[in-house]
Design a protein around this motif. Structure first.
Motif, PDB file in Angstrom:
ATOM      1  N   CYS A  54       0.470   5.216   5.780  1.00 36.12           N
ATOM      2  CA  CYS A  54      -0.019   4.038   5.058  1.00 36.12           C
ATOM      3  C   CYS A  54      -1.567   4.057   5.070  1.00 36.12           C
ATOM      4  N   GLU A 101       0.816  -1.218   0.000  1.00 32.23           N
ATOM      5  CA  GLU A 101       0.000   0.000   0.000  1.00 32.23           C
ATOM      6  C   GLU A 101       0.848   1.265   0.000  1.00 32.23           C
ATOM      7  N   CYS A 102       1.959   1.251   0.728  1.00 30.14           N
ATOM      8  CA  CYS A 102       2.733   2.493   0.839  1.00 30.14           C
ATOM      9  C   CYS A 102       4.199   2.291   0.465  1.00 30.14           C
TER      10      CYS A 102
HETATM   11 ZN   LIG Z   1       2.190   0.443   4.458  1.00 31.28          ZN
END
Ligand SMILES: [Zn+2]
Length: 670
Positions: free
Chosen positions: A433, A411-412
């Motif tokens: 995140c 995700e990040c």
């Molecule tokens: Zn993350």
């Protein structure tokens, strides 16, 4: 109270509460309201505290738990607890039945039962009172788990009717699937790994030292085997019916959980019925058991070295299908824990289409040695989603690439960390995140947390994506203009949301503390911390030793709490929440106001923002009086959901003002 009178009252209350408890848990009936039940129990608890010498072994206060078993002692069984011979084949059941017919003189009757997938238990009753509960162990001796077993509400503490003076009853303790899922949801909520299967968790639960934890988990039990000397019972089926009369939860013949038959056809019918319908049961079974009914015939048939000749277990083959592992996807939770999930080629299993399976963590992938496009075996257990149990190696080609656990957050992008002693990988980029930001806010607004009306997960997603909020503290800065134009919002919803946020400022400290989402601080721990320290400042300044001195707070929790406050950003968020007026301390108990002086209240039903006890406490703190039943002297009824219609009618007939939760808060706020 005089001693003699106290003793009598303790006995009366114990019997009365046990009776209501059995009615409720065994017969699904109730003669009194939850409130009145709680009142009886409170009265008994306080009497037992004053006169501990009069508390009975069968006291219903033992259901609540709290007693600690330091070490489970090993106890020798009075009657050995043998295991049954098992088979997966219907042929062998037919052979077994034929063999018995040759060995036995008279006509044979059989009892068919479910094979509960739980923990076998033997419970001894003396003069109708539960004395001792022992696990199977190795069959000769097991562990004494009496204190924990007393907390299981479907197991009677005191019997009724014409029970034998001394006997043992055997059965199986199991985890109802609903309670198992609830437990796992709670664990996910505080960042703990889920339990994998209900049977092992039931077994582990029985061995927990603190019986209070056992009481909270909601184990259940079926009892069916009666053992003793000179019992004057002819057969197994009759003794099960007798046990029911004595107050036990026995398998229900109306639900086809137990059946008497005199033919192999009858046995097969039972097997086929449950092979087809077992997925509909609210608990797991792994087969069925067939026993010769008549005790004399059982004795004649006797035992082999390992097991009785007169009984056999038929085990169902696990529902297992083979399909292709198409890809592995990684999900990031509120706490940053990364969970791998397998995407499968769609396949039918247990009546549903399965496309995904849980992989739990990297160890699991390693253990299964999964390769992409492997042909995998999938089974369905007690879990919400099925699991992969193995790989068909015959179908693997050299092109199948081994699955490597990801190194960066999907995700990040930040690097994942796996701490020593933990099974899960974590993304530690908490503040940037996206799923962690959203997850924390969703946790914060949840029903058991701040319970903010008018705000759901979808709205949180939109608010985060539009960068209107970055943390839960930002919620309280939202303005009407900012939210009214969001998709599917409008004037009314926007109003509701703001009103929900306003109301949440009344939520008591312990729930605010839970809402913050500190790792390992679930509902119960938050309550303990709030009670122990009274304010967020005291918790923040607490030394490690002070933290672990609080009941149920261990090192893991203490470290997590301290780490939370070491993050400057968290302290900032708390300061902002303090500024908008959230409750960060326990209100002092003595006479907050006299606003409700001279008023009588009846509180009934289930509430959303407060517990019933909290509302009652608020009434008393403000000078009002709680009464248990509605009469012409009642001034207000505070009515939650599920309030009984009879009560509601009585109140309106008498012209008593009925307040909703919100209206009650308005009354308080003048
Ligand atoms: Zn993350």
């Amino acid at each position: 109270m005089e001693k003699a009178q106290a003793k009598q009252e303790i006995e009366r209350l114990s019997n009365e509460i046990n009776r209501h408890n059995d009615l409720y848990y065994l017969e699904n009936k109730s003669e009194i309201s939850d409130y009145d039940f709680d009142m009886l129990l409170e009265k008994l608890i306080s009497l037992e505290q004053q006169f501990p010498e009069f508390a009975f072994d069968y006291s219903p206060t033992k259901r609540v738990g709290g007693d600690i078993t330091k070490k489970m002692e090993s106890v020798v069984h009075r009657f050995p607890m043998l295991s049954l011979s098992n088979t997966y084949s219907e042929e062998e059941i037919i052979d077994w039945e034929n063999r018995l017919k040759k060995l036995s003189d008279g006509k044979l009757e059989y009892v068919c039962e479910l094979k509960y997938d739980g923990v076998a238990i033997g419970i001894q009753y003396e003069n109708g009172t539960l004395k001792q509960a022992i696990t199977r162990g190795d069959g000769t001796q097991g562990e004494n788990v009496t204190t924990n077993v007393r907390t299981i509400k479907t197991i009677p503490l005191k019997l009724k009717g014409d029970f034998p003076a001394d006997f043992e009853i055997r059965g199986e303790i199991f985890f109802p699937l609903k309670n198992f899922q609830k437990l796992n949801e709670q664990r996910l909520d505080i960042g703990e790994a889920e339990f994998a299967n209900p049977r092992n968790t039931a077994s582990g639960t029985l061995k927990i030292q603190d019986s209070k934890v056992v009481a909270e988990r909601g184990l259940d039990c079926y009892l069916y085997g009666v053992y003793g000397y000179d019992l004057e019972l002819d057969g197994h089926y009759e003794s099960v019916l007798k046990a029911k009369d004595w107050g036990f939860k026995v398998p229900d013949h109306q639900k086809n959980f137990i059946k008497k038959t005199d033919s192999i056809d009858g046995i097969m019918e039972f097997i086929h019925y449950w092979d087809k319908h077992r997925s509909e049961l609210p608990f797991e079974i792994d087969g069925i058991v067939v026993k010769v009914n008549n005790y004399e015939q059982q004795q004649e048939l006797g035992f082999t070295a390992k097991s009785p000749r007169w009984a056999i277990a038929y085990k169902f083959k696990a529902e297992r299908v083979e399909t292709i592992l198409e890809s592995v996807q990684y999900q990031v939770g509120r706490t940053g824990a990364v969970t791998p999930v397998a995407n499968l080629k769609a396949v039918q299993l247990g009546g549903t289409t399965v496309k995904r399976a849980s992989l739990h963590n990297s160890d699991q992938i390693e253990k299964l040695d999964l390769h992409l496009l492997d042909s995998v075996y999938v089974e369905k257990g007690g879990e919400i989603i099925p699991k992969i149990v193995g790989v068909n190696l015959d179908k693997r080609t050299s092109q199948n690439e081994k699955i490597q656990f990801i190194e960066n957050c999907p995700e990040c992008g930040s690097e994942l960390v796996r701490r020593e002693g933990e099974v899960q990988h974590y993304c530690h980029n908490e503040n940037l995140c996206p799923p962690q930001i959203k997850g924390r806010i969703e946790h914060f607004i949840g029903r058991k947390a701040m319970n903010i009306d008018g705000l759901g997960a979808e709205t949180v997603d939109v608010l985060v994506e539009k960068e209107l909020i970055h943390s839960y503290a930002d919620l309280y800065d939202l303005t009407f203009d900012q939210i009214v134009n969001l998709d599917r919002m409008g004037d009314k919803s926007a109003d509701n949301l703001l009103k929900g946020l306003e109301l949440s400022k009344q939520v008591p400290f312990e729930r605010v503390l839970f809402s913050l989402g500190i790792r390992f601080v679930g509902e119960t721990v938050a309550k303990k911390l709030a009670k122990g320290f009274k304010s967020i400042d005291a918790i923040q300044n607490a030394k490690f030793d002070e933290l672990i001195n609080v009941d149920e707070i261990g090192e893991k929790i203490a470290i997590s709490v301290q780490n939370f406050f070491l993050e400057e950003r968290n302290v900032e968020v708390i300061n902002r929440l303090k500024a908008v007026g959230l409750q960060f301390q326990i209100e002092e108990k003595v006479g907050v106001t006299e606003k409700l002086k001279g008023m009588n209240f009846v509180v009934s039903g289930v509430f959303t923002s407060f517990s019933r006890d909290e509302i009652k406490e608020v009434i008393e703190l403000n000078g009002g009086k709680n009464v248990s039943s509605i009469s012409s002297k009642t001034n207000y009824v505070v009515a939650g959901e599920n309030m009984g219609p009879a009560k509601l009618k009585k109140a309106s007939d008498l012209g008593i003002i009925i307040l909703s939760e919100d209206e009650f808060i308005q009354l308080l706020n003048g």
